[in-house]
Motif scaffolding. Structure first.
Motif, short mmCIF file in Angstrom:
data_model
loop_
_atom_site.label_atom_id
_atom_site.label_comp_id
_atom_site.label_asym_id
_atom_site.label_seq_id
_atom_site.Cartn_x
_atom_site.Cartn_y
_atom_site.Cartn_z
N LYS A 1 8.69 -2.35 -10.02
CA LYS A 1 8.68 -3.42 -11.02
C LYS A 1 9.29 -4.74 -10.55
CE LYS A 1 6.67 -1.19 -14.35
NZ LYS A 1 5.33 -1.62 -14.81
N VAL A 2 10.18 -4.66 -9.56
CA VAL A 2 10.85 -5.89 -9.11
C VAL A 2 10.42 -6.28 -7.70
CG1 VAL A 2 13.06 -7.00 -8.61
CG2 VAL A 2 12.85 -5.46 -10.59
N TYR A 3 10.55 -5.34 -6.74
CA TYR A 3 10.32 -5.67 -5.33
C TYR A 3 8.85 -5.93 -5.02
CZ TYR A 3 11.05 -5.40 -0.25
OH TYR A 3 11.11 -5.68 1.09
N VAL A 4 7.97 -5.07 -5.47
CA VAL A 4 6.54 -5.24 -5.19
C VAL A 4 6.01 -6.57 -5.73
CG1 VAL A 4 4.22 -4.36 -5.65
CG2 VAL A 4 6.02 -2.79 -4.91
N PRO A 5 6.34 -6.97 -6.97
CA PRO A 5 5.89 -8.29 -7.42
C PRO A 5 6.42 -9.43 -6.55
CG PRO A 5 6.50 -6.96 -9.31
CD PRO A 5 6.92 -6.19 -8.09
N LEU A 6 7.64 -9.29 -6.03
CA LEU A 6 8.16 -10.32 -5.12
C LEU A 6 7.32 -10.40 -3.85
CD1 LEU A 6 12.06 -9.87 -5.28
CD2 LEU A 6 10.68 -11.73 -6.25
N LEU A 7 6.91 -9.23 -3.34
CA LEU A 7 6.08 -9.20 -2.14
C LEU A 7 4.72 -9.82 -2.41
CD1 LEU A 7 6.83 -5.60 -0.78
CD2 LEU A 7 7.87 -7.76 -0.10
N LYS A 8 4.15 -9.51 -3.55
CA LYS A 8 2.85 -10.09 -3.90
C LYS A 8 2.96 -11.60 -4.05
CE LYS A 8 0.92 -6.01 -6.20
NZ LYS A 8 0.41 -5.44 -7.49
N ASN A 9 4.06 -12.06 -4.61
CA ASN A 9 4.26 -13.51 -4.77
C ASN A 9 4.44 -14.18 -3.42
OD1 ASN A 9 4.86 -15.90 -6.58
ND2 ASN A 9 6.77 -15.81 -5.42
N SER B 1 0.83 -1.20 0.00
CA SER B 1 0.00 0.00 0.00
C SER B 1 0.87 1.26 0.00
CB SER B 1 -0.92 -0.01 1.22
OG SER B 1 -1.70 1.16 1.28
N GLY B 2 1.95 1.22 0.78
CA GLY B 2 2.86 2.36 0.80
C GLY B 2 3.53 2.59 -0.54
N TYR B 3 3.88 1.51 -1.21
CA TYR B 3 4.50 1.65 -2.53
C TYR B 3 3.51 2.15 -3.57
CZ TYR B 3 9.12 -0.26 -1.59
OH TYR B 3 10.40 -0.43 -1.13
N GLN B 4 2.25 1.80 -3.42
CA GLN B 4 1.23 2.31 -4.35
C GLN B 4 1.11 3.82 -4.25
OE1 GLN B 4 -2.09 -0.13 -3.11
NE2 GLN B 4 -1.64 -1.73 -4.63
N LYS B 5 1.27 4.36 -3.04
CA LYS B 5 1.25 5.81 -2.86
C LYS B 5 2.47 6.45 -3.51
CE LYS B 5 -1.30 5.49 1.51
NZ LYS B 5 -1.25 5.71 2.98
N ARG B 6 3.62 5.79 -3.38
CA ARG B 6 4.83 6.29 -4.00
C ARG B 6 4.73 6.27 -5.52
NH1 ARG B 6 9.93 6.15 -1.09
NH2 ARG B 6 9.65 5.43 1.05
N GLU B 7 4.08 5.22 -6.05
CA GLU B 7 4.07 5.01 -7.49
C GLU B 7 3.49 6.20 -8.24
OE1 GLU B 7 2.77 1.61 -10.77
OE2 GLU B 7 2.10 1.44 -8.69
N SER B 8 2.41 6.78 -7.73
CA SER B 8 1.80 7.92 -8.43
C SER B 8 2.75 9.11 -8.46
CB SER B 8 0.49 8.31 -7.74
OG SER B 8 0.71 8.70 -6.40
N ILE B 9 3.49 9.32 -7.37
CA ILE B 9 4.46 10.42 -7.34
C ILE B 9 5.60 10.14 -8.30
CG2 ILE B 9 6.11 11.68 -5.89
CD1 ILE B 9 4.27 11.12 -3.51
#
Length: 229
Positions: free
Chosen positions: A202-210, A65-73
């Motif tokens: 592109k790399v870390y968040v997909p690892l977390l989701k997996n 969730s925190g990364y999703q907030k960063r992504e827009s910025i």
């Protein structure tokens, strides 16, 4: 005399048989007790792993969730949409690439299971194997990416400290003018943002989701095992 000897012999044989039967019964009871003890120990370990995974999944959801907030910025910076006013009005916007969401995977249950497997001579069932393989894989992947991310962050701090006069005011939050000028006009900053975006989004968040996806499978297996036992 022969008849008397025969009786004594039969009596001795009977005594031996009773002793052997007693020993076999004692061994069987001991084996059953030890097996029950190991089963209870393993169930306790599964319960700990269940708690660990549940907490980890909740934490990871928060990190994502925190990364999703960063992504827009990050996207706005890469698209050149962030203005001076945006930087002044958004404190987080100026610091979007100098930190990341910290994550520590709980390994209490995993460590107990590894110790249990090493000390136990009993059969290792598929659930135990699946749990060990899951943690081994996830720890390798997450650690490897964490090392790369940490190095990238150190690079940003080091280069800014050594090459830009605005760094002292920026890092102490005294004045953002120099940094904002650099962020808007210097291609070096967009390169750093692009690299951060790649490593984290592109790399870390997909690892977390997996991790959460595979953890849920393990968690469901543990719940079924504990319910059936």
């Amino acid at each position: 005399m022969n008849n008397q000897s025969s009786k004594y012999f039969k009596y001795a044989i009977g005594e031996i048989v009773l002793v052997v039967i007693g020993i076999l019964i004692a061994v069987s009871i001991n084996d059953w007790s030890e097996s029950r003890k190991q089963k209870q120990e393993l169930e306790n370990i599964y319960s700990i792993i269940k708690t660990d995974l549940s907490n980890d999944m909740d934490h990871i959801d928060s990190v994502i969730s925190g990364y999703q907030k960063r992504e827009s910025i990050l996207n706005n910076i890469l698209d050149g949409k962030l203005t001076r006013e945006d930087y002044y009005n958004c404190d987080f916007c100026s610091r979007v690439i100098i930190g990341y969401e910290d994550l520590t995977i709980n390994k209490n249950g995993y460590n107990l299971l590894a110790k249990y497997n090493n000390n136990s001579n009993s059969y290792v069932d598929p659930l135990q194997q699946n749990i060990m393989q899951f943690y081994t894989k996830q720890m390798v992947e997450l650690h490897a990416d964490d090392v790369i991310i940490a190095e990238d962050l150190r690079s940003n701090y080091k280069d800014w400290k050594n090459n830009y006069t605005w760094y002292p005011d920026f890092i102490t939050k005294k004045n953002l003018d120099g940094f904002i000028e650099y962020a808007i006009n210097n291609p070096d900053y967009k390169n750093r943002v692009a690299n951060f975006y790649f490593l984290h989004i592109k790399v870390y968040v997909p690892l977390l989701k997996n991790f959460n996806k595979e953890a849920k499978i393990i968690l469901d297996e543990i719940k079924k095992r504990l319910e059936n036992d």
